[in-house]
Design an enzyme around this catalytic site. Structure first.
Site, PDB file in Angstrom:
ATOM      1  N   LYS B   6       0.819  -1.200   0.000  1.00 21.72           N
ATOM      2  CA  LYS B   6       0.000   0.000   0.000  1.00 21.72           C
ATOM      3  C   LYS B   6       0.861   1.260   0.000  1.00 21.72           C
ATOM      4  CE  LYS B   6      -3.481  -2.610   0.277  1.00 21.72           C
ATOM      5  NZ  LYS B   6      -4.392  -2.758  -0.852  1.00 21.72           N
ATOM      6  N   THR B   7       0.245   2.371  -0.478  1.00 22.43           N
ATOM      7  CA  THR B   7       0.932   3.655  -0.391  1.00 22.43           C
ATOM      8  C   THR B   7       0.890   4.105   1.058  1.00 22.43           C
ATOM      9  OG1 THR B   7       0.131   4.220  -2.560  1.00 22.43           O
ATOM     10  CG2 THR B   7       1.012   6.009  -1.256  1.00 22.43           C
ATOM     11  N   LEU B   8       1.994   4.008   1.737  1.00 25.36           N
ATOM     12  CA  LEU B   8       2.003   4.395   3.146  1.00 25.36           C
ATOM     13  C   LEU B   8       2.587   5.785   3.325  1.00 25.36           C
ATOM     14  CD1 LEU B   8       2.897   0.988   4.720  1.00 25.36           C
ATOM     15  CD2 LEU B   8       0.690   2.102   4.608  1.00 25.36           C
ATOM     16  N   ASP B 111      -5.753   2.417   0.986  1.00 29.63           N
ATOM     17  CA  ASP B 111      -4.734   2.756  -0.020  1.00 29.63           C
ATOM     18  C   ASP B 111      -5.075   4.128  -0.604  1.00 29.63           C
ATOM     19  OD1 ASP B 111      -2.629   2.564  -1.768  1.00 29.63           O
ATOM     20  OD2 ASP B 111      -3.711   1.300  -3.212  1.00 29.63           O
TER      21      ASP B 111
END
Lengths: 255, 224
Positions: B6-8, B111
């Site tokens: 995921k885009t963290l 996300d």
């Protein structure tokens, strides 16, 4: 047509012994029954003119449009079954979208026309579907390619034109277009000529009332496809009425 | 679900976008920086874009997510073109709602698109100024500031806002806020663009600089 009753005209999947596909020819016939649409390519753009029959007095002015857009850089005009034409314009917009998603560039007209031709042609290959009963003209204008005009027919063939006419009065409209000096006309002048042609071919005695629908894509509209502004249409209509000698009007005057 | 996919965190980011309504439209402004962490990586990014003849969107946060949103909206509009060219395909409000649905969908999948999007439009003699945050929350206001501007510029914008604010007053106010942000926000550069959204359509200015004074910095505690 000799196809009727011979059994060779029930699906587009069967050739007649002479090598014809009657279903496709019938589809072309439904374009010829439609009211006329013309497109001309002049020095600085493309203009579409449509003779739109008013099928009911209760219709709102401007409804049932027969000129449409593909993105804002391509114009289209249809004759034949309007619903079929809409489906083709919808497909064209979908192609324009997929091209832009992939390349970040607006779809060039020749690419679009290729894809739409294939789409239309695909509908001439199967017994389970009916060929499109409409022809579509596509036009664009930009600095690089100048003005371009294409016509896609129900069979799937497409050609580029300087001027084309589709629908009931296509023959007389073509004759009128041929009289124009297309390479030197500008869009502003051509608006009047297009209006005149539509008024000339409109048969008042036979046909119902009509609305003149015009759109352009040219230098003046900034390479964008737009309906011709109302004041210019009014001016062009006046010019057309003043310069059109309809046999019908003459008769009334003489009585 | 594998959390590592995921885009963290955002990578290349843009800072504040400021917007204020005035009596005949909306002024939107942003700087042109795309930071890579604290590195001033891209100094000539335009963070505002015109999506229809009447609607402009601007965004803070991850630049690639912003570009993705811009593309999605443009694509949506292109797909909806057809026989209604004389009408606007989508209203500013509809565009804001569409973006909010996309953002909410993404945050619900854990996300999110890492942005705060500002939607400014002028249609049918009416201004529209709204925003969508990273969670898909949508709201409208007379003044909006995203990013660091939410803390530094929003109070100034609210203080300066009034019903009949003129365009010049609005631009002056926005410039003051941009200057404050340039002084206090280390992810800002002195290269800004101002967009005007009004009856006449949308115009986005060329990048310009504001006059700043650093000699007073010596009196600022903590400044080297």
């Amino acid at each position: 047509m000799s196809g009727i009753g011979t059994g060779y005209d029930v699906t587009p999947t069967t050739y007649s012994p002479e090598g014809r596909i009657f279903q496709v020819e019938y589809a072309a016939r439904s374009v010829e029954n439609s009211s006329t649409a013309i497109g001309i390519r002049v020095s600085d753009g493309v203009i579409f003119g449509v003779e739109k029959k008013i099928i009911s007095k209760m219709l709102v002015k401007g409804s049932n449009r027969r000129v449409g857009s593909v993105g804002d850089h391509i114009g289209a005009s249809i004759a034949g079954l309007t619903a079929d034409g809409r489906r083709i314009i919808k497909q064209a917009n979908s192609e324009a979208k997929s091209y832009k998603d992939l390349t970040s560039e607006a779809i060039p007209l020749n690419v679009l026309v290729d894809r739409i031709s294939s789409f239309v042609q695909m509908h001439t290959l199967y017994a389970s579907i009916r060929p499109f009963g409409c022809a579509v003209m596509f036009g664009s204008y930009n600095e690089k390619d100048g003005a371009q005009l294409f016509l896609v027919e129900p069979s799937g063939v497409s050609f580029g034109y300087y001027g084309c006419a589709i629908g009931k009065a296509k023959q007389s409209a073509k004759t009128e277009i041929e009289k124009l000096n297309l390479s030197e006309l500008t869009c502003r002048e051509a608006i009047k000529q297009v209006a005149k042609i539509i008024y000339t071919i409109h048969d008042e005695s036979k046909d119902k009332e009509m609305e003149l629908e015009m759109s352009w894509i040219c230098k003046e509209s900034g390479g964008k496809h737009e309906l011709v502004p109302d004041d210019l249409i009014a001016e062009a209509e006046q010019f057309a009425k003043d310069n059109t000698v309809s046999t019908n009007i003459l008769n009334f005057d003489n009585i | 679900m594998d959390p590592t996919k995921k885009t963290l965190q955002p990578y290349v980011t843009g800072s504040s976008v400021l917007a204020i309504k005035y009596n005949e439209g909306i002024i939107v402004a942003a700087d042109t920086l795309g930071s890579y962490g604290s590195l001033a990586r891209f100094t000539d990014l335009q963070r505002m874009s015109k999506v229809t003849n009447h609607t402009l969107i601007g965004g803070s946060g991850d630049i690639s997510d912003l570009q993705q949103i811009q593309k999605t909206v443009e694509s949506l509009i292109l797909e909806n073109t057809g026989f209604k060219k004389d009408e606007e395909p989508l209203t500013p409000k509809e565009i804001q709602q569409y973006i909010s649905r996309v953002m909410y969908n993404r945050r619900s999948r854990f996300d999110p698109l890492w942005n705060h999007i500002i939607v400014a439009g002028y249609q049918n003699n009416e201004s529209f100024l709204g925003a969508v945050d990273i969670f898909g929350t949508f709201y409208e206001d007379n003044t909006i500031a995203s990013g660091f501007g939410a803390y530094f510029a929003q109070p100034l914008l609210r203080k300066g806002y009034k019903e009949d604010l003129t365009k010049d007053e609005a631009i002056d106010l926005i410039k003051t806020c941009l200057k404050v942000l340039f002084y206090r926000d280390a992810r800002t550069i002195n290269k800004f663009q101002i967009a005007e959204v009004s009856e006449g359509g949308i115009t986005i200015s060329d990048p310009f600089e504001l006059e700043t004074h650093w000699e007073i910095a010596d009196w600022q505690e903590g400044h080297l």
